[in-house]
Motif scaffolding. Structure first.
Motif: not given
Length: 302
Positions: A56-68
């Protein structure tokens, strides 16, 4: 890239309201990426990186946490093309789903569905579209459950263990939605490389395909160290410190995952080159992932 799970048996996470009888499978009482099933009442872990949220982070999403985000940045430092790979994988999934629908297959079993940052690829405007999402991460499952709010959508969400395919095929959440006497497209995009050889991915895929009707499709993408070896191995080293290490496989090993099935042209190729709508963008040659689609014939061992 997909998800991994820890725990016990597969179980129904959510059951949609009964679909109108005309849209129901005959006899029915009325979606990872995810190699390991979550335990009943598993809690959301925000302190441990998870591949679905990294994706999700690679795709620019917001559904992730600091560890991710920290783990994803470490992986990006090793392999900056991971963002392009995530986009290429989602684009391949869309093309493969469109191919399945054009071939008359409107049922989908999406194992390791991930977060729908790039939008859902399935066409719910068709009355005969049926989708079961299988994943482990509570966040992923919450997003998948939200899709069930679509009026008239025949969808289900299950927590599944790709290493226990028999349990997945028996899951009532799957059988409430999918008619296994009709063709199904089994979606395994960017998930099988989270299974080690000891998990017997060929056996798991073979069991799942054996449980599906002739005409069913296998849609699969998988990381490799053949296209961009240094970058792929650096990324795999970064993932080695996570609960979900990555197993890079060769093209022959990935082709072997399709054993017993009839390949769909152009076969197993680098992901951006599987039936692209236009010339792949610059940098596509650095995407170290293969993709392919194959069909189970009447005589296929599947």
């Amino acid at each position: 890239m997909p998800s991994d799970e820890h725990g016990a048996r597969a179980r129904v996470v959510y059951r949609a309201p009964e679909a109108p009888r005309a849209n129901r499978a005959p006899g029915a009482p009325h979606l990872a990426c995810a190699p390991r099933a979550i335990a009943p009442r598993a809690q959301l872990r925000t302190d441990t990186a998870h591949p679905a949220r990294m994706y999700d982070y690679y795709l620019g999403g917001k559904d992730n946490f600091a560890a991710d985000r920290e783990a994803a940045e470490n992986a990006l430092a090793a392999a900056p093309e991971l963002r392009a790979m995530a986009r290429a994988n989602r684009a391949f999934l869309r093309r493969a789903v469109a191919f399945a629908a054009a071939s008359g297959v409107h049922q989908f079993l999406d194992v390791g569905t991930g977060l729908p940052t790039a939008g859902d690829p399935y066409d719910y405007s068709r009355a005969d579209t049926r989708v079961v999402y299988a994943d482990n991460d509570p966040m992923v499952l919450a997003h998948a459950r939200a899709l069930l709010a679509r009026p008239g959508a025949a969808t289900g969400v299950v927590a599944a263990d790709l290493r226990n395919p028999e349990e997945l095929l028996r899951d009532p959440g799957l059988r409430d939605v999918l008619d296994l006497d009709r063709p199904v497209a089994l979606i395994l995009t960017a998930v099988v490389h989270y299974l080690a050889d000891g998990d017997d991915p060929r056996g798991a895929i073979g069991t799942l395909m054996a449980g599906l009707a002739p005409g069913s499709l296998l849609v699969l993408s998988h990381a490799t160290d053949e296209i961009n070896p240094a970058s792929a191995r650096s990324a795999a080293a970064a993932y080695a410190h996570l609960p979900t290490p990555m197993t890079l496989r060769s093209r022959p090993a990935i082709r072997a995952l399709f054993d017993g099935l009839t390949p769909v042209s152009p076969g197993v190729v680098p992901t951006p080159y599987w039936r692209p709508a236009r010339t792949p963008r610059g940098g596509s040659d650095r995407v170290w992932m293969y993709a392919g689609v194959a069909r189970k014939d009447d005589s296929g061992a599947g």
